[in-house]
Design a protein around this motif. Structure first.
Motif, PDB file in Angstrom:
ATOM      1  N   ILE A 148      31.110  30.925   1.740  1.00  0.00           N
ATOM      2  CA  ILE A 148      32.498  31.376   1.577  1.00  0.00           C
ATOM      3  C   ILE A 148      32.782  31.679   0.109  1.00  0.00           C
ATOM      4  CG2 ILE A 148      34.919  30.665   1.704  1.00  0.00           C
ATOM      5  CD1 ILE A 148      34.130  29.024   4.233  1.00  0.00           C
ATOM      6  N   SER A 149      32.347  30.797  -0.778  1.00  0.00           N
ATOM      7  CA  SER A 149      32.625  31.012  -2.198  1.00  0.00           C
ATOM      8  C   SER A 149      31.911  32.251  -2.723  1.00  0.00           C
ATOM      9  CB  SER A 149      32.265  29.774  -3.027  1.00  0.00           C
ATOM     10  OG  SER A 149      30.872  29.565  -3.063  1.00  0.00           O
ATOM     11  N   GLY A 150      30.707  32.525  -2.243  1.00  0.00           N
ATOM     12  CA  GLY A 150      29.997  33.734  -2.664  1.00  0.00           C
ATOM     13  C   GLY A 150      30.724  34.999  -2.248  1.00  0.00           C
ATOM     14  N   ILE A 151      31.185  35.012  -1.005  1.00  0.00           N
ATOM     15  CA  ILE A 151      31.930  36.174  -0.497  1.00  0.00           C
ATOM     16  C   ILE A 151      33.245  36.330  -1.248  1.00  0.00           C
ATOM     17  CG2 ILE A 151      33.143  37.098   1.522  1.00  0.00           C
ATOM     18  CD1 ILE A 151      30.901  35.666   3.213  1.00  0.00           C
ATOM     19  N   ALA A 152      33.959  35.219  -1.443  1.00  0.00           N
ATOM     20  CA  ALA A 152      35.254  35.269  -2.139  1.00  0.00           C
ATOM     21  C   ALA A 152      35.080  35.734  -3.587  1.00  0.00           C
ATOM     22  CB  ALA A 152      35.919  33.900  -2.095  1.00  0.00           C
TER      23      ALA A 152
ATOM     24  N   ALA B  46      31.458  22.786  -4.082  1.00  0.00           N
ATOM     25  CA  ALA B  46      30.842  24.117  -4.101  1.00  0.00           C
ATOM     26  C   ALA B  46      31.414  25.013  -5.193  1.00  0.00           C
ATOM     27  CB  ALA B  46      31.000  24.791  -2.737  1.00  0.00           C
ATOM     28  N   VAL B  47      32.682  24.836  -5.522  1.00  0.00           N
ATOM     29  CA  VAL B  47      33.307  25.728  -6.513  1.00  0.00           C
ATOM     30  C   VAL B  47      33.408  25.111  -7.911  1.00  0.00           C
ATOM     31  CG1 VAL B  47      34.585  26.988  -4.732  1.00  0.00           C
ATOM     32  CG2 VAL B  47      35.689  25.075  -5.917  1.00  0.00           C
ATOM     33  N   LEU B  48      32.904  23.913  -8.069  1.00  0.00           N
ATOM     34  CA  LEU B  48      32.926  23.246  -9.372  1.00  0.00           C
ATOM     35  C   LEU B  48      32.194  24.102 -10.404  1.00  0.00           C
ATOM     36  CD1 LEU B  48      33.846  20.558 -10.700  1.00  0.00           C
ATOM     37  CD2 LEU B  48      31.560  19.693 -10.215  1.00  0.00           C
TER      38      LEU B  48
ATOM     39  N   THR C  65      32.790  27.108 -11.327  1.00  0.00           N
ATOM     40  CA  THR C  65      32.692  28.527 -10.967  1.00  0.00           C
ATOM     41  C   THR C  65      34.063  29.175 -11.207  1.00  0.00           C
ATOM     42  OG1 THR C  65      33.417  28.397  -8.649  1.00  0.00           O
ATOM     43  CG2 THR C  65      31.081  27.913  -9.096  1.00  0.00           C
ATOM     44  N   VAL C  66      34.135  30.482 -11.000  1.00  0.00           N
ATOM     45  CA  VAL C  66      35.415  31.182 -11.166  1.00  0.00           C
ATOM     46  C   VAL C  66      36.423  30.770 -10.092  1.00  0.00           C
ATOM     47  CG1 VAL C  66      34.399  33.157 -12.339  1.00  0.00           C
ATOM     48  CG2 VAL C  66      34.614  33.189  -9.852  1.00  0.00           C
ATOM     49  N   LEU C  67      35.963  30.104  -9.039  1.00  0.00           N
ATOM     50  CA  LEU C  67      36.863  29.662  -7.969  1.00  0.00           C
ATOM     51  C   LEU C  67      37.352  28.221  -8.153  1.00  0.00           C
ATOM     52  CD1 LEU C  67      35.095  31.154  -4.829  1.00  0.00           C
ATOM     53  CD2 LEU C  67      37.144  31.994  -5.963  1.00  0.00           C
ATOM     54  N   GLU C  68      36.910  27.573  -9.221  1.00  0.00           N
ATOM     55  CA  GLU C  68      37.342  26.192  -9.431  1.00  0.00           C
ATOM     56  C   GLU C  68      38.867  26.143  -9.485  1.00  0.00           C
ATOM     57  OE1 GLU C  68      36.444  22.280 -12.198  1.00  0.00           O
ATOM     58  OE2 GLU C  68      35.539  24.193 -12.749  1.00  0.00           O
ATOM     59  N   GLY C  69      39.457  25.242  -8.725  1.00  0.00           N
ATOM     60  CA  GLY C  69      40.911  25.115  -8.650  1.00  0.00           C
ATOM     61  C   GLY C  69      41.519  25.884  -7.487  1.00  0.00           C
ATOM     62  N   ALA C  70      40.760  26.807  -6.903  1.00  0.00           N
ATOM     63  CA  ALA C  70      41.266  27.540  -5.740  1.00  0.00           C
ATOM     64  C   ALA C  70      41.282  26.613  -4.524  1.00  0.00           C
ATOM     65  CB  ALA C  70      40.397  28.763  -5.447  1.00  0.00           C
TER      66      ALA C  70
END
Length: 112
Positions: free
Chosen positions: A10-14, A48-50, A52-57
């Motif tokens: 999911i994080s890769g796709i997002a 998974a998002v630690l 990364t650009v999604l951290e906090g999402a």
């Protein structure tokens, strides 16, 4: 625990779809037949998002109940147990109507 690999996917796709823009929320539909534990999924999301650009999402999970449609009588049955039998006519000639989803439905971007 397959929830972690699901979160990585999911994080890769997002990340690809966000194209460098900051993401506030990732919304997903998860069907009841997917055997995903919602609490485990949201816990794995943070891992998974630690860093990364999604951290906090936030991962916003919409649970879709499992349901079948009877081919004989047309009735739709929401499954409480994994028994694929029509509750109206007791027929077993059924198809999955919902519950097998694993879909990213939207990304909510952070305001600039």
């Amino acid at each position: 625990m397959h929830e972690l690999s699901i979160c990585h996917a999911i994080s890769g796709i997002a990340t690809r779809h966000a194209a460098g823009r900051p993401v506030a929320r990732v919304c997903v539909d998860i069907g009841g037949l997917r055997q995903v534990v919602p609490l485990a999924l949201t816990s794995c999301w943070e891992i998974a998002v630690l860093d990364t650009v999604l951290e906090g999402a936030v991962l916003d999970v919409n649970h879709i109940p499992a349901a079948i449609a009877c081919r004989a009588c047309g009735h739709r049955t929401v499954l409480e147990h994994p028994v694929f039998r029509c509750e109206r006519c007791s027929g077993t000639d059924t198809e999955v109507a919902s519950g097998d989803e694993l879909t990213i439905t939207s990304l909510v971007l952070q305001e600039a």
